[in-house]
Design a protein around this motif. Structure first.
Motif, PDB file in Angstrom:
ATOM      1  N   VAL A   1       0.833  -1.203   0.000  1.00  0.00           N
ATOM      2  CA  VAL A   1       0.000   0.000   0.000  1.00  0.00           C
ATOM      3  C   VAL A   1       0.864   1.248   0.000  1.00  0.00           C
ATOM      4  N   MET A   2       1.910   1.267   0.837  1.00  0.00           N
ATOM      5  CA  MET A   2       2.778   2.456   0.893  1.00  0.00           C
ATOM      6  C   MET A   2       3.536   2.653  -0.410  1.00  0.00           C
ATOM      7  N   GLU A   3       3.951   1.540  -1.035  1.00  0.00           N
ATOM      8  CA  GLU A   3       4.656   1.663  -2.314  1.00  0.00           C
ATOM      9  C   GLU A   3       3.735   2.222  -3.389  1.00  0.00           C
ATOM     10  N   GLU A   4       2.490   1.743  -3.425  1.00  0.00           N
ATOM     11  CA  GLU A   4       1.531   2.248  -4.405  1.00  0.00           C
ATOM     12  C   GLU A   4       1.298   3.743  -4.242  1.00  0.00           C
ATOM     13  N   ARG A   5       1.303   4.214  -2.988  1.00  0.00           N
ATOM     14  CA  ARG A   5       0.993   5.610  -2.703  1.00  0.00           C
ATOM     15  C   ARG A   5       2.236   6.485  -2.583  1.00  0.00           C
ATOM     16  N   GLY A   6       3.415   5.904  -2.790  1.00  0.00           N
ATOM     17  CA  GLY A   6       4.641   6.684  -2.729  1.00  0.00           C
ATOM     18  C   GLY A   6       4.972   7.188  -1.335  1.00  0.00           C
ATOM     19  N   GLU A   7       4.614   6.408  -0.290  1.00  0.00           N
ATOM     20  CA  GLU A   7       4.823   6.857   1.083  1.00  0.00           C
ATOM     21  C   GLU A   7       5.945   6.107   1.794  1.00  0.00           C
TER      22      GLU A   7
ATOM     23  N   ALA B   1       1.131  11.116  11.850  1.00  0.00           N
ATOM     24  CA  ALA B   1       0.856  10.117  12.886  1.00  0.00           C
ATOM     25  C   ALA B   1      -0.449   9.386  12.598  1.00  0.00           C
ATOM     26  N   ARG B   2      -1.440  10.124  12.123  1.00  0.00           N
ATOM     27  CA  ARG B   2      -2.715   9.491  11.750  1.00  0.00           C
ATOM     28  C   ARG B   2      -2.500   8.508  10.604  1.00  0.00           C
ATOM     29  N   ARG B   3      -1.672   8.904   9.658  1.00  0.00           N
ATOM     30  CA  ARG B   3      -1.374   8.039   8.519  1.00  0.00           C
ATOM     31  C   ARG B   3      -0.661   6.767   8.975  1.00  0.00           C
ATOM     32  N   LEU B   4       0.284   6.916   9.894  1.00  0.00           N
ATOM     33  CA  LEU B   4       0.998   5.752  10.432  1.00  0.00           C
ATOM     34  C   LEU B   4       0.023   4.777  11.075  1.00  0.00           C
ATOM     35  N   GLY B   5      -0.918   5.313  11.856  1.00  0.00           N
ATOM     36  CA  GLY B   5      -1.879   4.458  12.522  1.00  0.00           C
ATOM     37  C   GLY B   5      -2.762   3.700  11.559  1.00  0.00           C
ATOM     38  N   ILE B   6      -3.239   4.381  10.515  1.00  0.00           N
ATOM     39  CA  ILE B   6      -4.142   3.725   9.559  1.00  0.00           C
ATOM     40  C   ILE B   6      -3.404   2.664   8.746  1.00  0.00           C
ATOM     41  N   ILE B   7      -2.191   2.969   8.307  1.00  0.00           N
ATOM     42  CA  ILE B   7      -1.434   2.036   7.455  1.00  0.00           C
ATOM     43  C   ILE B   7      -1.170   0.715   8.168  1.00  0.00           C
ATOM     44  N   LEU B   8      -0.950   0.760   9.489  1.00  0.00           N
ATOM     45  CA  LEU B   8      -0.632  -0.457  10.242  1.00  0.00           C
ATOM     46  C   LEU B   8      -1.807  -0.948  11.084  1.00  0.00           C
ATOM     47  N   SER B   9      -3.002  -0.498  10.780  1.00  0.00           N
ATOM     48  CA  SER B   9      -4.155  -0.832  11.625  1.00  0.00           C
ATOM     49  C   SER B   9      -4.676  -2.241  11.403  1.00  0.00           C
ATOM     50  N   GLN B  10      -4.354  -2.857  10.293  1.00  0.00           N
ATOM     51  CA  GLN B  10      -4.915  -4.184   9.975  1.00  0.00           C
ATOM     52  C   GLN B  10      -4.167  -5.291  10.718  1.00  0.00           C
ATOM     53  N   GLY B  11      -4.777  -6.479  10.737  1.00  0.00           N
ATOM     54  CA  GLY B  11      -4.069  -7.657  11.210  1.00  0.00           C
ATOM     55  C   GLY B  11      -3.082  -8.126  10.152  1.00  0.00           C
ATOM     56  N   GLY B  12      -2.216  -9.069  10.522  1.00  0.00           N
ATOM     57  CA  GLY B  12      -1.154  -9.471   9.605  1.00  0.00           C
ATOM     58  C   GLY B  12      -1.195 -10.929   9.209  1.00  0.00           C
TER      59      GLY B  12
ATOM     60  N   THR C   1      -8.680 -10.668   7.808  1.00  0.00           N
ATOM     61  CA  THR C   1      -8.826 -10.454   6.370  1.00  0.00           C
ATOM     62  C   THR C   1      -9.641  -9.195   6.077  1.00  0.00           C
ATOM     63  N   LEU C   2     -10.748  -9.029   6.787  1.00  0.00           N
ATOM     64  CA  LEU C   2     -11.586  -7.847   6.576  1.00  0.00           C
ATOM     65  C   LEU C   2     -10.869  -6.575   7.028  1.00  0.00           C
ATOM     66  N   SER C   3     -10.024  -6.681   8.044  1.00  0.00           N
ATOM     67  CA  SER C   3      -9.255  -5.500   8.465  1.00  0.00           C
ATOM     68  C   SER C   3      -8.270  -5.082   7.376  1.00  0.00           C
ATOM     69  N   MET C   4      -7.718  -6.074   6.670  1.00  0.00           N
ATOM     70  CA  MET C   4      -6.868  -5.757   5.522  1.00  0.00           C
ATOM     71  C   MET C   4      -7.666  -5.028   4.444  1.00  0.00           C
ATOM     72  N   ALA C   5      -8.860  -5.561   4.180  1.00  0.00           N
ATOM     73  CA  ALA C   5      -9.691  -4.950   3.149  1.00  0.00           C
ATOM     74  C   ALA C   5     -10.111  -3.541   3.536  1.00  0.00           C
ATOM     75  N   ALA C   6     -10.266  -3.288   4.842  1.00  0.00           N
ATOM     76  CA  ALA C   6     -10.724  -1.967   5.294  1.00  0.00           C
ATOM     77  C   ALA C   6      -9.628  -0.915   5.226  1.00  0.00           C
ATOM     78  N   THR C   7      -8.353  -1.324   5.275  1.00  0.00           N
ATOM     79  CA  THR C   7      -7.266  -0.346   5.340  1.00  0.00           C
ATOM     80  C   THR C   7      -7.227   0.598   4.137  1.00  0.00           C
ATOM     81  N   PRO C   8      -7.273   0.106   2.884  1.00  0.00           N
ATOM     82  CA  PRO C   8      -7.286   1.046   1.761  1.00  0.00           C
ATOM     83  C   PRO C   8      -8.479   1.991   1.789  1.00  0.00           C
ATOM     84  N   LEU C   9      -9.633   1.501   2.253  1.00  0.00           N
ATOM     85  CA  LEU C   9     -10.806   2.368   2.331  1.00  0.00           C
ATOM     86  C   LEU C   9     -10.597   3.456   3.382  1.00  0.00           C
ATOM     87  N   LEU C  10      -9.985   3.100   4.505  1.00  0.00           N
ATOM     88  CA  LEU C  10      -9.687   4.101   5.536  1.00  0.00           C
ATOM     89  C   LEU C  10      -8.685   5.139   5.032  1.00  0.00           C
TER      90      LEU C  10
END
Length: 609
Positions: free
Chosen positions: A135-141, A325-336, A365-374
């Motif tokens: 996700v970070m690579e796609e968004r250049g982050e 900081a908000r971005r950091l939280g959202i990017i790593l919010s999913q399970g692994g 799995t759903l937390s992964m799917a939710a991350t791009p939407l967040l």
């Protein structure tokens, strides 16, 4: 054979279609892969093409994670890893411990046994390395500060996952002795040390021998053999294949073959990661979604909220701005992906039941799917919260000063020299972000469009000694030059030009002191190149000086016809022949003992470089 080929076709079609659709819908390739996995999984289309076991596909796809960590290791030199130790073992450890404690406390409050709640909390505290990095690579982050901190947290989680997997039996309800005894732990340590020693002293020599053959396929096979071999060794002693591949990559990070290896591995990594995410989507048990929808949504929402909040707080504590900081939280919010492994091992060891494992796996799995939407929602919120820039700032009216329009790379160099010589200047730029950034370093810069007459007057253009036109955009540069020429005809303009056409357009406006931004640096590089090729200093000086005179003459000749493309093309061909003849004459003159031509340029006033 036909069934196997059909399954391969289905997977390739899913991988080929899902990523472009995901990018087009701006939800990311990873979410596209997950959706494709659901569609081709056993609950939708899988029954039509004899899909036997989605779990086998998932295990095969996990090799993509192994390759990903190998590539990450290649990018991470040991010295850089050491420099990141504070973020890895400070921020990473804090995130894991705090998140696991909060999630475990929630589990105990809901009636789970303490050890079971702690196990689930630790498993859910891990984020998805493959998902977050993609996700970070796609968004250049990846290169941003929060991107680097996110990578540090992920790296610590990957390191922590190994002992967590090994210690799963400790969480068992029966309290059985863990399988990882002291002897096994010692073997694991010796194995890691052996891999490091062998990799340090043998891998580079091996790749040197393979490279000497000139067979590219052998290089690719060697890279894959390294990853697979280390993975098998690590798994044989009960360690993570992902950790082994990361170590192998890190050992090759200083190798001269690093870029070649990375290029060879990249296609396999990308395709297998796609298979991994498709397999995750296939493993979603839709019957659990139907049977326990509210419990599932509560787990997903709680997981995302807790991890985002913890990481946001830690990011702020680590010095990140509010948005970062908000971005950091959202990017790593999913399970692994390691949560899938932990839940599987935990179910086998009796720590959690099958129904609980299925529910938690689907939640991850759903937390992964939710991350791009967040992240998309965060983009909208960030734009809404971003204050509108002021109309412009009114700079103090100067006297006998220099106005610099455009404060990027070019304008900042001019400003640094002027400041060092205590020559006053007023800098203007139309990027509020650039203005805010540069001001942090004490520069005198103001937000404003130098093409507006009111701003130029406020900046004291009537009393200025010179106007430096350092704007990167060609059209904006021409517009500013027009305004300055029309309203302040006696103000000398020193202009930066991107290319020859830009020069010609500035000449149309009567601007004569123009410097092409890459011309002198290109000449200097060419000078060093010719010296490196063995040419004598006198010959190099004369060649560079001849080229410079010829190019400036051609620049003025082209100006007379620059609106006629056919004449410009003919002029370019004849100029190339003429330059070749001049070089030949210069070489002959040097042979006759003539002194080399001077490289000094003429008076800057009225010249073009």
């Amino acid at each position: 054979m036909t069934t196997a080929l059909l399954q391969v076709v289905v997977f390739l079609a899913a991988a080929a279609i899902a990523a472009p659709i995901g990018r087009f819908l701006r939800i990311g390739a990873v979410l596209g892969y997950l959706a494709a996995g659901v569609v081709i999984g056993p609950y939708v289309l899988g029954r039509y093409y004899a899909l036997e076991d989605a779990d086998q596909v998932l295990h095969f796809g996990e090799f993509g994670v192994v390759l990903l960590l190998f590539v990450i290791g290649l990018e991470l030199r040991p010295i850089r890893l050491w420099s990141m130790r504070s973020a890895i073992f400070g921020l990473g450890a804090a995130q894991l411990v705090i998140t696991a404690f909060i999630l475990a406390a929630i589990g105990v409050a809901l009636g789970l046994p303490t050890w079971q709640a702690l196990f689930i909390g630790l498993a859910l505290s891990l984020s998805s390395t493959a998902f977050a990095l993609q996700v970070m690579e796609e968004r250049g982050e990846l290169t941003t500060r929060h991107g680097r901190l996110a990578f540090s947290v992920l790296l610590f989680q990957d390191l922590a996952a190994i002992p967590l997997i090994a210690l799963v039996p400790l969480f068992a309800l029966g309290g059985e002795e863990p399988k990882m005894d002291l002897g096994s732990a010692g073997l694991a340590i010796l194995t890691i040390a052996g891999v490091i020693l062998v990799g340090r002293f043998l891998l580079s020599r091996l790749y040197r021998l393979v490279a000497a053959t000139g067979v590219r396929e052998a290089m690719t096979a060697s890279a894959l053999l390294t990853v697979v071999g280390v993975a098998l060794i690590m798994e044989a002693v009960g360690l993570s294949a992902a950790l082994g591949s990361f170590i192998a990559g890190a050992l090759l990070a200083d190798s001269e073959y690093r870029h070649q290896i990375e290029a060879d591995i990249a296609p396999f990594e990308g395709l297998l990661l796609a298979v991994f995410f498709i397999a995750v989507g296939m493993s979603i048990d839709l019957s659990v979604l139907v049977a326990q929808p509210w419990a599932l949504l509560a787990i997903v929402a709680g997981l995302l909220l807790v991890k985002t909040t913890v990481l946001y707080g830690l990011g702020r504590w680590w010095g990140l701005a509010n948005a970062s900081a908000r971005r950091l939280g959202i990017i790593l919010s999913q399970g692994g992906e390691f949560a899938f492994v932990l839940f599987s091992v935990g179910m086998f060891e009796g720590v959690i039941g099958r129904d609980t494992a299925s529910l938690l796996t689907l939640a991850v799995t759903l937390s992964m799917a939710a991350t791009p939407l967040l992240l998309l929602i965060d983009d909208v919120v960030a734009r809404a919260l971003k204050p509108a820039p002021p109309d412009y700032e009114i700079p103090p009216e100067g006297e006998q000063h220099v106005i610099i329009a455009g404060f990027g790379r070019f304008g900042q160099i001019v400003a640094r020299v002027l400041r060092a010589r205590h020559i006053p200047f007023t800098a203007l730029d139309t990027s509020i972000a650039q203005v805010d950034f540069v001001k942090r370093f004490g520069a005198k810069i103001y937000y404003g469009d130098a093409g507006r007459i009111d701003i130029l007057r406020a900046a004291g253009a009537r009393k200025a000694q010179a106007f430096v036109l350092a704007i990167d955009n060609v059209d904006a540069s021409i517009r500013v030059a027009e305004v300055v020429r029309e309203n302040f005809p006696d103000l000398p303009i020193y202009a930066r030009a991107r290319d020859r056409i830009h020069v010609h357009r500035l000449l149309d406006l009567g601007v004569t002191i123009i410097e092409r931004e890459t011309f002198l640096s290109a000449l200097e590089l060419t000078r060093q190149l010719l010296r490196g090729l063995g040419l004598k200093p006198d010959e190099v000086t004369r060649l560079i000086a001849t080229f410079r005179r010829h190019d400036e003459k051609r620049l003025y000749d082209d100006y007379k016809i620059y609106t006629d493309q056919e004449k410009m093309r003919a002029n370019a061909l004849s100029a190339a022949v003429e330059l070749e003849e001049l070089f030949t004459k210069d070489i002959q003159d040097l042979g006759d003992g003539d002194s080399p031509a001077s490289g000094e340029r003429r008076d800057d006033r009225g010249s073009v470089g």
